[in-house]
Motif scaffolding. Sequence first.
Motif, PDB file in Angstrom:
ATOM      1  N   PRO A 153      -5.057  51.272  44.197  1.00 54.98           N
ATOM      2  CA  PRO A 153      -4.910  51.810  43.643  1.00 54.98           C
ATOM      3  C   PRO A 153      -3.237  51.882  43.793  1.00 54.98           C
ATOM      4  O   PRO A 153      -2.554  51.362  44.442  1.00 54.98           O
ATOM      5  N   ILE A 154      -3.087  53.010  42.938  1.00 56.13           N
ATOM      6  CA  ILE A 154      -1.990  53.378  42.832  1.00 56.13           C
ATOM      7  C   ILE A 154      -1.818  54.868  43.164  1.00 56.13           C
ATOM      8  O   ILE A 154      -2.673  55.739  42.613  1.00 56.13           O
ATOM      9  N   TYR A 155      -0.231  54.984  43.914  1.00 54.69           N
ATOM     10  CA  TYR A 155      -0.354  56.699  44.914  1.00 54.69           C
ATOM     11  C   TYR A 155       1.049  56.484  43.658  1.00 54.69           C
ATOM     12  O   TYR A 155       2.018  56.570  44.196  1.00 54.69           O
ATOM     13  N   VAL A 156       0.775  58.762  43.763  1.00 57.59           N
ATOM     14  CA  VAL A 156       2.490  58.712  43.164  1.00 57.59           C
ATOM     15  C   VAL A 156       2.533  60.316  44.391  1.00 57.59           C
ATOM     16  O   VAL A 156       1.517  61.202  44.235  1.00 57.59           O
ATOM     17  N   GLU A 157       3.770  60.158  44.627  1.00 55.98           N
ATOM     18  CA  GLU A 157       4.056  61.515  46.187  1.00 55.98           C
ATOM     19  C   GLU A 157       3.943  63.079  45.095  1.00 55.98           C
ATOM     20  O   GLU A 157       4.408  62.580  43.858  1.00 55.98           O
ATOM     21  N   ASP A 158       2.912  63.781  45.838  1.00 54.05           N
ATOM     22  CA  ASP A 158       2.951  65.066  44.978  1.00 54.05           C
ATOM     23  C   ASP A 158       4.451  65.174  44.328  1.00 54.05           C
ATOM     24  O   ASP A 158       4.659  66.067  43.534  1.00 54.05           O
ATOM     25  N   LYS A 159       5.487  65.380  44.895  1.00 50.27           N
ATOM     26  CA  LYS A 159       6.836  65.688  44.851  1.00 50.27           C
ATOM     27  C   LYS A 159       7.201  64.797  43.426  1.00 50.27           C
ATOM     28  O   LYS A 159       7.877  66.059  42.413  1.00 50.27           O
ATOM     29  N   VAL A 160       6.865  64.000  43.488  1.00 54.67           N
ATOM     30  CA  VAL A 160       7.454  63.489  42.236  1.00 54.67           C
ATOM     31  C   VAL A 160       6.744  64.509  40.568  1.00 54.67           C
ATOM     32  O   VAL A 160       7.192  64.067  39.493  1.00 54.67           O
ATOM     33  N   LEU A 161       5.228  63.816  40.621  1.00 46.94           N
ATOM     34  CA  LEU A 161       4.710  64.603  40.000  1.00 46.94           C
ATOM     35  C   LEU A 161       5.095  66.008  39.583  1.00 46.94           C
ATOM     36  O   LEU A 161       5.030  66.833  38.785  1.00 46.94           O
ATOM     37  N   ASP A 162       5.656  67.002  40.319  1.00 42.42           N
ATOM     38  CA  ASP A 162       6.113  68.386  40.836  1.00 42.42           C
ATOM     39  C   ASP A 162       7.242  68.344  39.574  1.00 42.42           C
ATOM     40  O   ASP A 162       7.241  69.086  38.880  1.00 42.42           O
ATOM     41  N   GLU A 163       7.683  66.870  40.391  1.00 45.12           N
ATOM     42  CA  GLU A 163       9.037  67.494  39.367  1.00 45.12           C
ATOM     43  C   GLU A 163       9.104  66.795  37.767  1.00 45.12           C
ATOM     44  O   GLU A 163       9.790  67.342  36.614  1.00 45.12           O
ATOM     45  N   ALA A 164       8.945  65.221  37.867  1.00 45.89           N
ATOM     46  CA  ALA A 164       8.014  65.170  36.638  1.00 45.89           C
ATOM     47  C   ALA A 164       6.935  65.079  35.609  1.00 45.89           C
ATOM     48  O   ALA A 164       7.035  64.172  34.030  1.00 45.89           O
ATOM     49  N   GLY A 165       5.529  65.693  36.451  1.00 48.36           N
ATOM     50  CA  GLY A 165       4.499  65.167  35.994  1.00 48.36           C
ATOM     51  C   GLY A 165       4.740  66.447  35.334  1.00 48.36           C
ATOM     52  O   GLY A 165       4.783  67.656  34.866  1.00 48.36           O
ATOM     53  N   SER A 166       3.097  66.462  34.062  1.00 48.96           N
ATOM     54  CA  SER A 166       2.765  67.545  33.286  1.00 48.96           C
ATOM     55  C   SER A 166       1.167  67.344  32.784  1.00 48.96           C
ATOM     56  O   SER A 166       0.898  66.758  32.776  1.00 48.96           O
TER      57      SER A 166
END
Length: 147
Positions: free
Chosen positions: A119-132
């Motif tokens: 599995p690959i996980y991404v911290e929510d704070k990273v998605l908040d900053e760079a995700g779309s």
Amino acid sequence: MELVAEVYGVFAARSLFGLSPVVVLRSEDGRFLPIYIGLAEAMSINSALKNVIPPRPMTHDLLVDIIGKLKARVEKIVIDDLIDNTFYARIVLRQNDHEVEIDARPSDSIAIAVRIGCPIYVEDKVLDEAGSSEELPEEFVAFDEVF
């Protein structure tokens, strides 16, 4: 909080410097996370996604083999931070009853994850900053069409 993500694809994006390889993750909540990576890592991820087996082991294949020979397994990878436009990740290994976390570049971590299906996980704070949640930009073209 960590969200599960999958590799959406490997692309080439037009930039001031020409074409730049980009791996795009898609989180379980539908957000896209583009991460600009090196050409070698893009080729490694793309070939693993397409199940292309090289005649000799590439670096990420070697790492997977070493981990296995050490009787360890990759439990997950986590893209856990974004500092000054640089993404950070860690590989979480388990060897017997011992957990080991290794600092790694996201591109190397993803290349390993696609090979072994962890599995690959991404911290929510990273998605908040760079995700779309927007669709991918038009300047993103499939990696295979360019390289």
